[in-house]
Design a protein around this motif. Structure first.
Motif, PDB file in Angstrom:
ATOM      1  N   SER A 109      17.801  30.344  69.892  1.00 33.48           N
ATOM      2  CA  SER A 109      17.466  31.006  68.462  1.00 33.48           C
ATOM      3  C   SER A 109      18.145  29.570  67.705  1.00 33.48           C
ATOM      4  O   SER A 109      17.515  29.704  65.647  1.00 33.48           O
ATOM      5  CB  SER A 109      19.140  32.194  67.945  1.00 33.48           C
ATOM      6  N   ARG A 110      18.174  28.436  67.805  1.00 30.93           N
ATOM      7  CA  ARG A 110      17.944  27.477  67.410  1.00 30.93           C
ATOM      8  C   ARG A 110      17.169  25.877  68.045  1.00 30.93           C
ATOM      9  O   ARG A 110      16.837  26.128  68.589  1.00 30.93           O
ATOM     10  CB  ARG A 110      19.491  26.997  66.828  1.00 30.93           C
ATOM     11  N   GLU A 121      22.527  32.995  76.257  1.00 33.06           N
ATOM     12  CA  GLU A 121      23.165  31.320  74.957  1.00 33.06           C
ATOM     13  C   GLU A 121      24.130  30.483  75.197  1.00 33.06           C
ATOM     14  O   GLU A 121      24.700  29.274  75.730  1.00 33.06           O
ATOM     15  CB  GLU A 121      23.224  31.792  73.553  1.00 33.06           C
ATOM     16  N   LYS A 137      13.606  36.122  60.501  1.00 33.21           N
ATOM     17  CA  LYS A 137      14.209  36.683  61.865  1.00 33.21           C
ATOM     18  C   LYS A 137      14.029  38.513  61.828  1.00 33.21           C
ATOM     19  O   LYS A 137      14.706  38.516  60.118  1.00 33.21           O
ATOM     20  CB  LYS A 137      15.456  36.259  62.601  1.00 33.21           C
ATOM     21  N   LYS A 167      12.846  29.817  61.293  1.00 36.36           N
ATOM     22  CA  LYS A 167      13.305  31.200  61.942  1.00 36.36           C
ATOM     23  C   LYS A 167      14.004  32.517  61.171  1.00 36.36           C
ATOM     24  O   LYS A 167      14.890  33.317  61.443  1.00 36.36           O
ATOM     25  CB  LYS A 167      13.975  31.001  63.653  1.00 36.36           C
ATOM     26  N   ASP A 168      15.191  31.674  60.244  1.00 30.47           N
ATOM     27  CA  ASP A 168      16.802  32.523  60.238  1.00 30.47           C
ATOM     28  C   ASP A 168      15.417  33.219  58.827  1.00 30.47           C
ATOM     29  O   ASP A 168      16.081  34.464  58.215  1.00 30.47           O
ATOM     30  CB  ASP A 168      17.405  31.647  59.378  1.00 30.47           C
ATOM     31  N   ASP A 198      20.110  37.257  66.125  1.00 29.70           N
ATOM     32  CA  ASP A 198      20.444  36.283  67.644  1.00 29.70           C
ATOM     33  C   ASP A 198      21.972  37.421  67.868  1.00 29.70           C
ATOM     34  O   ASP A 198      22.779  36.875  68.757  1.00 29.70           O
ATOM     35  CB  ASP A 198      20.364  35.470  67.503  1.00 29.70           C
ATOM     36  N   GLN A 207      21.238  29.923  77.221  1.00 30.33           N
ATOM     37  CA  GLN A 207      21.484  29.580  75.689  1.00 30.33           C
ATOM     38  C   GLN A 207      22.143  28.268  74.715  1.00 30.33           C
ATOM     39  O   GLN A 207      23.361  28.932  76.258  1.00 30.33           O
ATOM     40  CB  GLN A 207      20.713  30.876  74.870  1.00 30.33           C
TER      41      GLN A 207
END
Length: 1087
Positions: free
Chosen positions: A1037-1038, A935, A738, A734-735, A779, A21
């Motif tokens: 996560s991104r 990550e 989540k 996603k933001d 995250d 990540q």
């Protein structure tokens, strides 16, 4: 001491890491500057040439503690990036000495003992072998006469004559060839595929006993009985040749490089004889160490004319390979479930896919430690310098086949706790007196068991309902909190999401306003919820702004939304209470009407100035008025220069980079935002910031509120709707969707003997123990460092409990508990047997990235190198069997520490190239502070996959290759993943059929390097490659934007920046050079 000792609890924590990540670097996305380079790397001046005829210029290096000062123009990377190519590698190539203090060794270093990490070979045997030697007819390690070697670490560049070939065995290890080189028939080296294990009778180059007898030194003996020649006193450093194409590359043999003479072998330089059997090293026993011998010693005679000397190159295949370690771990630990019930066992690496069974310690997906055996005393901890820390990801998402933490409801009386230290009931509490009382595992205090919680004990002293209660048998679980755990002793309201959209000229022109409004219409159906079948009860509100703020009343009873303008930004207030925060399902029609109107309302705006502070104040005031926690989503484009609180000026000054004043660039320019962040945290107001800058926006200052409230910063430099829309929308989706908790407080309790002393991440602390997060998503990680405050005992081990009190998205107050027990050891060898390098690097990066706020970056780099050298020197001195000082010996579980540390040192935050913007550096610094181990691993050591080796018939991926240009084949296609970006590199000679299958054109010249997604073609290869890209994206996560890079194309400079084993343009050392530097540092500490 056996790692799998106590059957009692503790789980190691391994977080499965699907890919690596890494790094949200908006700066390296495809933002384009007018010249066509993607921005942050725009002005690169060409690739670092692999073979450098003279001293590399303008580089900075790690400290040379004790050696003469290195002048600014000399690099610590002593050899060009092509230099690392062949020859036996001492893992730690010898330390470089200053010119006058250290003669240069004359030949390739012999490897005499347990060695480096391996090319693929089975894990954990106790011997390792080295890669093959060239056949006798070739000069060892270089196919051209060497050019003048580049400047060495310490003093002036070496004299020219030193660049002549020389081939004598190093005299620094007299034991290696007593009285001359060994006969060629000695089975010390092998040619052959790099995978076999040596026959058992072979002297192995890695073993766990003392060094082998002299003849078994796996050195490269000079051919033809050449007498040993002394080194030339003017050259320092390991015996590395400084040029010549690589001979043992992973994927192809490079043709001679342009500009190099293909001269005849120089006399005295013939290579060692090929020997039966030695390639690919089998791994060592757990806790074993690797040795790489480098011959360096001060006692060599120098009576042979310097003309005949040469440098031998260290073979990159013979130094520890990250890929080998990753593959070995997958083979050893990927098939069995990881059971957390054994105290002090290290989990699989984050790159291994594994299944976790919680049996009393938190899963490694929630907690990973730097060491699973911690020293019993503070003196021992100081001596080893190994950081004692845990990376905690409290709300981590678990794979579908693992259960989320169970929710325990103890009714109105709330969770059972220790009377003294307030630790929550967990598997470490010992029930006594027939079950009527329990003794706390953390502070040993005895507490009465409440009558409703009483249960009898069985014959072993355990409660008979032990396995029916998550808090008595599992490492992670949740308690429902009572009203006593709520703010102001009242049950919280459901949280709210407020969308604040910049409608200045730039935001409208680049398409951001239209895209956001269009997407929100769909996204409002996907707000977070506990139960997928029930509507989310999160309320929403909308405002827009430029120099003034516009609030919108979207009450369900209205036919059209109403706009109210607040132009007095110096004293912000929200002009309406009723109708600003609404329920989506009730007000859907009005909301959609508003989102349709906003882009048209501001389509012709000429307002270029923006405010920023008042925007956050407005959102905060709205949440205060509604008496709830929540999250602000701010979409912003430019430096806030309009007259208002929090106004900023452009302070970008590249001249400060590399000076003592550089640290000021990472600090916020005004204190306004720190005070605002404090107010936000008190209200439970988390801020996520989406930036779309075309120039400097001072991320160091704008990022203060997001990073202090548990929020995130996303950055899309030179945003272009066509190429960047996909990345932005995926990040936004996603933001918003989540899992997130609000108004969170986290506390870490420990058993007697250690305590939590330092914390890293995106949060606010008003005292020394409570980590406060206005928002905490799945995250985010909090990294905790521990120190001793007393002695620990080997019997009881050390315990930690992380408790997070938060409000769920449905408005329920909960406590999430994670418990972890680790072993304690009185022997340093046990500590070095049970560390996790990926977690240590995650900690070092966060520590260093925080230090740049108050220290020059060079000092930060130097202290990292020094601490790493102390860790390895302590191992060498106290745990390794005696051997020549010319050998670099590494603990098995830390053999990748040098390569990964070098990646941190070369990162843009600590060692930027001229083309990395200050905003990018501030952005990355903030980003890394909350990264988890998976990550940070891929961020610092990207994953490089040979796509051309893909087998479309099976689901397995081809084995990754090391991050070095010499591993790339012109006929190959490679996918590189950094966690923030994906690059698909296409070699100029790639097969036409492959190009046709992936790109839909057989011609290399016709591939469009501006494409950001692969064409959907009807063939299995196209389908499989697109699946791999999607699976990589799903693990991060991104969203990672795909960039297609054709060989020799201008984008290749950005791609090469991520080939972290090579030297880089800003002066960062190659892996081989850094290893030599580390070896020198270690030897200086030992001497």
């Amino acid at each position: 001491m056996n790692v799998n000792q106590q059957p009692h609890m503790a789980s190691p924590y391994g977080q499965p890491q699907p890919g690596y990540q890494g790094y949200p670097q908006s700066g390296y996305g495809g933002q384009h500057v007018p010249g066509g380079y993607p921005a942050p790397y725009a002005p690169y001046n060409g690739p670092a040439s692999a073979y450098q005829p003279g001293p590399p210029q303008g580089m900075r290096g790690p400290p040379t503690s004790g050696a003469p000062p290195v002048s600014a123009a000399q690099a610590y990377s002593q050899f060009g990036q092509g230099d690392i190519q062949n020859g036996p590698p001492p893992l730690g190539a010898p330390p470089q000495r200053s010119v006058f203090s250290q003669p240069f060794p004359t030949a390739a270093p012999p490897f005499s003992a347990p060695g480096p990490t391996q090319p693929p070979g089975p894990p954990l045997a106790s011997q390792q072998t080295f890669p093959q030697a060239p056949p006798p007819s070739q000069p060892p390690f270089s196919s051209a006469p060497p050019q003048v070697p580049p400047a060495s670490y310490g003093g002036p560049p070496p004299p020219v004559q030193a660049s002549h070939p020389r081939a004598a065995p190093p005299t620094s290890q007299p034991a290696a060839f007593p009285g001359g080189p060994p006969p060629t028939s000695t089975p010390t080296q092998y040619t052959g595929p790099p995978m076999q294990q040596p026959p058992v009778s072979q002297p192995s180059s890695f073993h766990s006993g003392p060094p082998p007898p002299p003849t078994s030194a796996a050195g490269f003996p000079p051919q033809g009985g050449a007498p040993p020649r002394p080194p030339h006193p003017g050259i320092q450093g390991p015996p590395l040749a400084s040029q010549g194409p690589p001979m043992s590359q992973a994927n192809h043999v490079a043709p001679p490089q342009p500009g190099m003479l293909a001269g005849p072998p120089v006399p005295g330089m013939a290579g060692p004889p090929p020997q039966p059997g030695m390639q690919g090293y089998p791994p060592q026993q757990n806790g074993e160490y690797c040795r790489y011998s480098c011959c360096l010693s001060g006692s060599q005679a120098s009576d042979i004319p310097p003309v005949q000397k040469t440098r031998h190159r260290i073979d990159p295949d013979a130094i520890p390979s990250p890929i080998q370690v990753i593959e070995d771990d997958k083979a050893n630990k990927g098939s069995e479930p990881f059971v957390t019930g054994v105290r002090g066992q290290a989990p699989p690496l984050v790159t291994t896919n594994f299944h976790v069974k919680d049996q009393g310690n938190a899963s490694p997906r929630f907690i990973r430690c730097t060491a699973y055996n911690i020293p019993c005393t503070s003196d021992m901890a100081k001596q080893s310098q190994v950081p004692l820390a845990a990376v905690i990801k409290p709300l981590a998402t678990l794979p579908p086949d693992e259960n989320s933490p169970y929710i325990v409801d103890h009714g109105e009386s709330g969770p059972i706790r220790c009377n003294r230290c307030k630790a929550y009931m967990c598997p470490y509490m010992q029930f006594i007196e027939g079950g009527r009382r329990f003794q706390c595992g953390f502070c040993s205090c005895v507490t009465e068991v409440p009558p409703h919680y009483f249960q009898h004990l069985d014959h072993t002293g355990k409660r008979v309902d032990c396995y029916d209660r998550p808090e008595l048998s599992l490492g992670s679980y949740e308690f429902l909190a009572t009203v006593d755990y709520c703010k102001n002793n009242k049950i919280p309201q459901p949280p709210a999401f407020i969308f604040l959209i910049d409608v200045s000229y730039n935001a409208v022109k680049n398409g951001m306003v239209r895209i956001v409004c269009q997407e929100l219409k769909t996204l409002l159906d996907y707000l977070p919820r506990e139960n997928p079948d029930v509507q989310s009860n999160i309320r929403v509100g909308f405002a827009t702004y430029n120099k003034v703020l516009h609030f919108y009343n979207v009450k369900a009873s209205l036919a059209q939304p109403q706009m109210m303008v607040v132009s007095d930004v110096a004293d912000m207030f929200v002009p309406l209470l009723d109708g600003f925060l609404v329920n989506v399902s009730e007000s859907r029609v009005v909301i959609e009407s508003l989102l349709d109107q906003i882009p048209d309302m501001f389509a012709d705006t000429r307002e270029t100035e923006t405010v920023f502070g008042p925007v956050i104040q407005a959102g905060l005031e709205a949440l205060k008025a509604a008496d709830c926690a929540g999250k602000l989503f701010v979409f912003h484009t430019s430096l806030p220069i309009a007259e208002a609180p929090g106004k900023l000026k452009n302070r970008e000054d590249k001249k400060l980079v590399g000076t003592d004043k550089e640290k000021s660039l990472f600090q916020p320019q005004v204190s306004f935002y720190a005070n605002l962040a404090k107010e936000c945290v008190a209200q439970g107001c988390c801020v996520d910031l989406f930036l779309f800058p075309n120039q400097y926006v001072d991320v160091a200052t704008l990022g203060v509120v997001p990073t202090s409230t548990g929020g995130s910063v996303y950055k899309y430099t030179y945003f272009q709707a066509q190429s960047d829309q996909e990345r932005f929308l995926n990040d936004l989706r996603k933001d918003i969707q989540k899992k997130v908790g609000f108004d969170a407080v986290m506390r870490v309790r420990t058993s007697t003997g250690i305590r939590a002393t330092d914390f890293f991440g995106s949060f606010y602390m008003s005292n020394t123990t409570d980590v406060e997060l206005a928002g905490l998503d799945c995250d985010k990680t909090v990294t905790v460092e521990f120190r001793h405050d007393d002695k620990l005992s080997e019997e009881t081990g050390a315990l930690m409990q992380c408790a997070v009190l938060y409000t769920s998205c449905s408005g329920q107050r909960r406590l999430r508990i994670h418990n972890m027990a680790v072993n304690c050891c009185a022997q340093l060898a046990d500590l070095y047997r049970n560390c996790e390098t990926d977690t240590i690097i995650n900690f070092f990066a966060k520590y260093a990235y925080r230090c740049v706020l108050n220290n020059p970056t060079k000092n930060v780099r130097d202290s990292l190198v020094n601490q790493c050298a102390q860790i390895l020197a302590c191992y060498r001195k106290n745990c390794a069997s005696p051997s020549s000082a010319g050998q670099l010996i590494l603990p098995e579980c830390m053999k990748l520490l040098p390569v990964y540390l070098n990646c941190v040192l070369k990162s843009d935050v600590l060692h930027p190239g001229a083309d990395v913007s200050l905003d990018d550096r501030a952005y990355l610094r903030q980003l890394v502070s909350a990264m988890d181990v998976a990550e940070s691993h891929v961020f610092f050591y990207p994953r490089l996959l040979p796509v051309h080796k893909l087998d479309v018939e099976c689901d397995t991926l081809p084995v990754a290759i090391r991050d070095s240009e010499e591993r790339l084949s012109k006929g190959g296609i490679y996918l590189l993943e950094t966690g923030l970006n994906l690059f698909l590199w296409v070699g100029a000679n790639a097969q036409q059929e492959l190009l046709q299958n992936i790109f839909g054109t057989p011609a290399f010249g016709q591939i469009d390097s501006n494409m950001t997604s692969l064409p959907i073609l009807d063939n299995p290869y196209s389908k499989r490659v697109r699946e791999i890209v999607e699976s990589f994206r799903a693990q991060r996560s991104r969203y990672m934007k795909l960039m297609v890079v054709k060989q020799e194309d201008k984008l290749e400079l950005i791609f090469k920046h991520f080939l972290v084993e090579d030297k880089n343009n800003s002066g960062g050392a190659s892996y081989v050079d850094f290893l030599c530097h580390m070896h020198k540092e270690i030897r200086q500490l030992l001497s």
